[in-house]
Design an enzyme around this catalytic site. Structure first.
Site, PDB file in Angstrom:
ATOM      1  N   CYS A 114      18.133  35.644 -13.910  1.00  0.00           N
ATOM      2  CA  CYS A 114      18.458  36.685 -12.914  1.00  0.00           C
ATOM      3  C   CYS A 114      19.919  37.118 -12.997  1.00  0.00           C
ATOM      4  O   CYS A 114      20.273  38.177 -12.475  1.00  0.00           O
ATOM      5  CB  CYS A 114      18.141  36.196 -11.510  1.00  0.00           C
ATOM      6  SG  CYS A 114      16.406  35.785 -11.287  1.00  0.00           S
ATOM      7  N   HIS A 266      22.005  40.670  -6.393  1.00  0.00           N
ATOM      8  CA  HIS A 266      20.693  40.384  -6.975  1.00  0.00           C
ATOM      9  C   HIS A 266      19.671  40.394  -5.842  1.00  0.00           C
ATOM     10  O   HIS A 266      19.913  39.859  -4.758  1.00  0.00           O
ATOM     11  CB  HIS A 266      20.728  39.012  -7.651  1.00  0.00           C
ATOM     12  CG  HIS A 266      19.391  38.536  -8.095  1.00  0.00           C
ATOM     13  ND1 HIS A 266      18.517  39.341  -8.791  1.00  0.00           N
ATOM     14  CD2 HIS A 266      18.757  37.346  -7.922  1.00  0.00           C
ATOM     15  CE1 HIS A 266      17.415  38.662  -9.038  1.00  0.00           C
ATOM     16  NE2 HIS A 266      17.529  37.450  -8.516  1.00  0.00           N
ATOM     17  N   ASN A 296      11.823  40.778  -6.683  1.00  0.00           N
ATOM     18  CA  ASN A 296      12.828  40.202  -7.590  1.00  0.00           C
ATOM     19  C   ASN A 296      12.493  40.614  -9.025  1.00  0.00           C
ATOM     20  O   ASN A 296      11.533  40.111  -9.611  1.00  0.00           O
ATOM     21  CB  ASN A 296      12.824  38.679  -7.434  1.00  0.00           C
ATOM     22  CG  ASN A 296      13.879  37.994  -8.280  1.00  0.00           C
ATOM     23  OD1 ASN A 296      14.475  38.610  -9.163  1.00  0.00           O
ATOM     24  ND2 ASN A 296      14.116  36.724  -8.009  1.00  0.00           N
TER      25      ASN A 296
HETATM   26  N1  ACO Z   1       2.135  33.048   1.987  1.00  0.00           N
HETATM   27  C1  ACO Z   1       1.885  32.231   3.023  1.00  0.00           C
HETATM   28  N2  ACO Z   1       2.355  30.977   3.084  1.00  0.00           N
HETATM   29  C2  ACO Z   1       3.119  30.555   2.062  1.00  0.00           C
HETATM   30  C3  ACO Z   1       3.414  31.363   0.943  1.00  0.00           C
HETATM   31  C4  ACO Z   1       2.882  32.657   0.937  1.00  0.00           C
HETATM   32  N3  ACO Z   1       3.115  33.517  -0.061  1.00  0.00           N
HETATM   33  N4  ACO Z   1       4.180  30.663   0.104  1.00  0.00           N
HETATM   34  C5  ACO Z   1       4.388  29.454   0.645  1.00  0.00           C
HETATM   35  N5  ACO Z   1       3.730  29.377   1.843  1.00  0.00           N
HETATM   36  C6  ACO Z   1       3.670  28.270   2.763  1.00  0.00           C
HETATM   37  C7  ACO Z   1       3.930  26.941   2.121  1.00  0.00           C
HETATM   38  O1  ACO Z   1       2.730  26.436   1.537  1.00  0.00           O
HETATM   39  C8  ACO Z   1       4.380  26.106   3.274  1.00  0.00           C
HETATM   40  O2  ACO Z   1       3.257  25.719   4.016  1.00  0.00           O
HETATM   41  P1  ACO Z   1       3.184  24.238   4.663  1.00  0.00           P
HETATM   42  O3  ACO Z   1       4.328  24.205   5.642  1.00  0.00           O
HETATM   43  O4  ACO Z   1       1.840  24.235   5.294  1.00  0.00           O
HETATM   44  O5  ACO Z   1       3.362  23.293   3.529  1.00  0.00           O
HETATM   45  C9  ACO Z   1       5.148  27.102   4.142  1.00  0.00           C
HETATM   46  O6  ACO Z   1       4.720  28.408   3.713  1.00  0.00           O
HETATM   47  C10 ACO Z   1       6.654  27.005   4.010  1.00  0.00           C
HETATM   48  O7  ACO Z   1       6.992  26.947   2.646  1.00  0.00           O
HETATM   49  P2  ACO Z   1       8.480  26.910   2.165  1.00  0.00           P
HETATM   50  O8  ACO Z   1       8.517  26.930   0.666  1.00  0.00           O
HETATM   51  O9  ACO Z   1       9.223  25.811   2.862  1.00  0.00           O
HETATM   52  O10 ACO Z   1       9.011  28.299   2.747  1.00  0.00           O
HETATM   53  P3  ACO Z   1      10.456  28.896   2.752  1.00  0.00           P
HETATM   54  O11 ACO Z   1      10.837  29.296   4.104  1.00  0.00           O
HETATM   55  O12 ACO Z   1      11.418  28.035   1.965  1.00  0.00           O
HETATM   56  O13 ACO Z   1      10.279  30.251   1.948  1.00  0.00           O
HETATM   57  C11 ACO Z   1      10.682  31.138  -0.235  1.00  0.00           C
HETATM   58  C12 ACO Z   1       9.822  30.207   0.615  1.00  0.00           C
HETATM   59  C13 ACO Z   1      10.487  32.548   0.246  1.00  0.00           C
HETATM   60  C14 ACO Z   1      10.214  31.008  -1.673  1.00  0.00           C
HETATM   61  C15 ACO Z   1      12.161  30.742  -0.114  1.00  0.00           C
HETATM   62  O14 ACO Z   1      12.333  29.362  -0.258  1.00  0.00           O
HETATM   63  C16 ACO Z   1      13.016  31.459  -1.101  1.00  0.00           C
HETATM   64  O15 ACO Z   1      13.166  32.665  -1.066  1.00  0.00           O
HETATM   65  N6  ACO Z   1      13.667  30.716  -2.001  1.00  0.00           N
HETATM   66  C17 ACO Z   1      14.501  31.334  -3.014  1.00  0.00           C
HETATM   67  C18 ACO Z   1      13.683  31.432  -4.219  1.00  0.00           C
HETATM   68  C19 ACO Z   1      13.973  32.620  -5.050  1.00  0.00           C
HETATM   69  O16 ACO Z   1      14.335  33.674  -4.605  1.00  0.00           O
HETATM   70  N7  ACO Z   1      13.773  32.435  -6.343  1.00  0.00           N
HETATM   71  C20 ACO Z   1      13.889  33.486  -7.267  1.00  0.00           C
HETATM   72  C21 ACO Z   1      14.651  33.138  -8.464  1.00  0.00           C
HETATM   73  S1  ACO Z   1      16.224  32.524  -8.104  1.00  0.00           S
HETATM   74  C22 ACO Z   1      16.935  33.780  -7.497  1.00  0.00           C
HETATM   75  O17 ACO Z   1      16.684  34.871  -7.921  1.00  0.00           O
HETATM   76  C23 ACO Z   1      17.871  33.580  -6.398  1.00  0.00           C
END
Ligand code: ACO
Length: 342
Positions: A114, A266, A296
């Site tokens: 990224c 980004h 993204n």
């Molecule tokens: N729809 C519904 N529920 C979902 C989904 C979805 N698409 N995805 C995950 N869940 C659920 C999980 O299973 C979990 O359920 P549980 O509590 O019953 O186990 C719950 O939602 C919470 O999951 P988390 O992973 O803790 O959710 P979080 O608030 O951390 O959000 C996310 C997840 C959006 C991926 C976040 O962590 C994030 O944005 N991280 C950065 C990742 C990123 O952007 N990566 C890209 C590359 S790096 C970069 O570009 C910066």
């Protein structure tokens, strides 16, 4: 005046097909509400079956060249930042060069996931300041949808496809151009976000001694690995590192937050962007936001956002832009640019 790399042309391309959160509700167990609340994403563009990353790059490249008023044959170098190349080799940059119908200057790819565009801008600006090139084309292009596990709701909702490009020209007449960059990395986090090498020889051994809590390596029948991620850990480290690097690039250039007119971040997650904006004390009206419509797009996200805000005439000559990105590795970085194009 010192020689600096000025952005003299900007272009962008998004494939036609739009996949909304509602569409995703029919593919995995998710909801529009969950995706919007956690990420800010509403829809993303998806590459057509007969397109490759180089085709997206080509469209963005042509637009940037036209915007700069130059021909592909006027270039001294062409660089493509991509983590989803058409093939292992030749580079996507070589393929784009051939599709532009030109030759006779160096081409190469940058793989910084990224952060590829931010890395590329730093690298090319330095080479131009050193007198190596006068006119170069930098493209960020991705087909992230090709490396997603479409049964994994925690990753497949986050990414999209597209390409953005800039023409850079070396000039010593004026205050503008790339003012400075800071790049950084910490490979000890490599297992928090990864996809195995996208060629048929890829094997689980390629990732070595994965700890017990690392995600299982997913490789499909063609040997193409899907993105696997520990989302909340990526989130936490991204917020910290981006907060640091925007301060470091300002220090490096002897500037402070109050001099920044635009943050061009980004586009991974609106909450990561908001955290960086808070750190800079910038109101959301000073932040380029495309994550809601593009999701993204990895190395394409910064130039696509730049292209959109430039074409909407929001970015004006003399304004200071802070570009930043964070990606797998982890690798991250930032550039400061004083806009010199009308
Ligand atoms: N729809 C519904 N529920 C979902 C989904 C979805 N698409 N995805 C995950 N869940 C659920 C999980 O299973 C979990 O359920 P549980 O509590 O019953 O186990 C719950 O939602 C919470 O999951 P988390 O992973 O803790 O959710 P979080 O608030 O951390 O959000 C996310 C997840 C959006 C991926 C976040 O962590 C994030 O944005 N991280 C950065 C990742 C990123 O952007 N990566 C890209 C590359 S790096 C970069 O570009 C910066």
């Amino acid at each position: 005046m010192p020689v600096r790399a000025h952005i003299t042309g900007v272009g962008g391309y998004l494939p036609e097909r739009v996949l909304t959160n509602r569409d995703l509700e029919r593919i995995v167990d998710t909801s529009d509400e969950w995706i919007v609340e956690r990420t800010g994403i509403r829809e993303r563009h998806i590459i057509a079956e007969d397109q490759r990353t180089s085709d997206l790059a080509l469209e963005a490249a042509r637009q940037a060249l036209a915007d700069a008023g130059i021909e592909a044959g006027d270039l001294d170098a062409l660089v493509v930042a991509t983590t989803t190349p058409d093939m292992v080799f030749p580079s996507t940059a070589a393929i784009v060069q051939a599709k532009l119908g030109v030759a006779g200057f160096p081409v190469w790819d940058i793989q910084a996931v990224c952060s590829g565009f931010v890395y590329g801008l730093a690298q090319l600006a330095g080479m131009m300041e050193a007198g190596m090139f006068r006119r170069v084309l930098l493209v960020g292009a991705e087909s992230m949808s090709r490396i997603l596990d479409w049964t994994d709701r925690s990753t497949c909702v986050l990414f999209g496809d597209g390409a953005g490009a800039v023409v850079l020209e070396a000039r010593d007449d004026g205050e503008g151009g790339v003012l400075g960059s800071v790049l950084d990395a910490d490979g000890s986090h490599r297992k928090l976000l990864m996809a195995a090498h996208p060629h048929p020889g890829a094997s689980p051994d390629a990732v070595g001694d994965a700890p017990d809590d690392a995600p299982d390596l997913q490789v499909d029948a063609a040997g193409v690995a899907a993105i696997e991620m520990k989302g909340n850990e990526v989130f936490r480290i991204a917020v910290t590192r981006l907060g640091e690097v925007v301060g470091r690039v300002l220090d490096h250039c002897g500037m402070d937050e109050s001099e920044v007119d635009w943050l061009i971040p980004h586009q991974a997650n609106i909450r990561i962007i908001q955290a960086t904006a808070r750190k800079l004390g910038l109101g959301m009206e000073r932040i380029a936001i495309t994550v809601d419509r593009h999701a993204n797009t990895s190395s394409a996200s910064v130039p696509l956002a730049l292209n959109e805000y430039y074409r909407a005439e929001r970015i004006r000559p003399g304004q200071v832009l802070l570009l930043e990105a964070f990606g797998a590795g982890f690798v991250w970085g930032a550039n400061l640019v004083r806009w010199s194009k009308s």
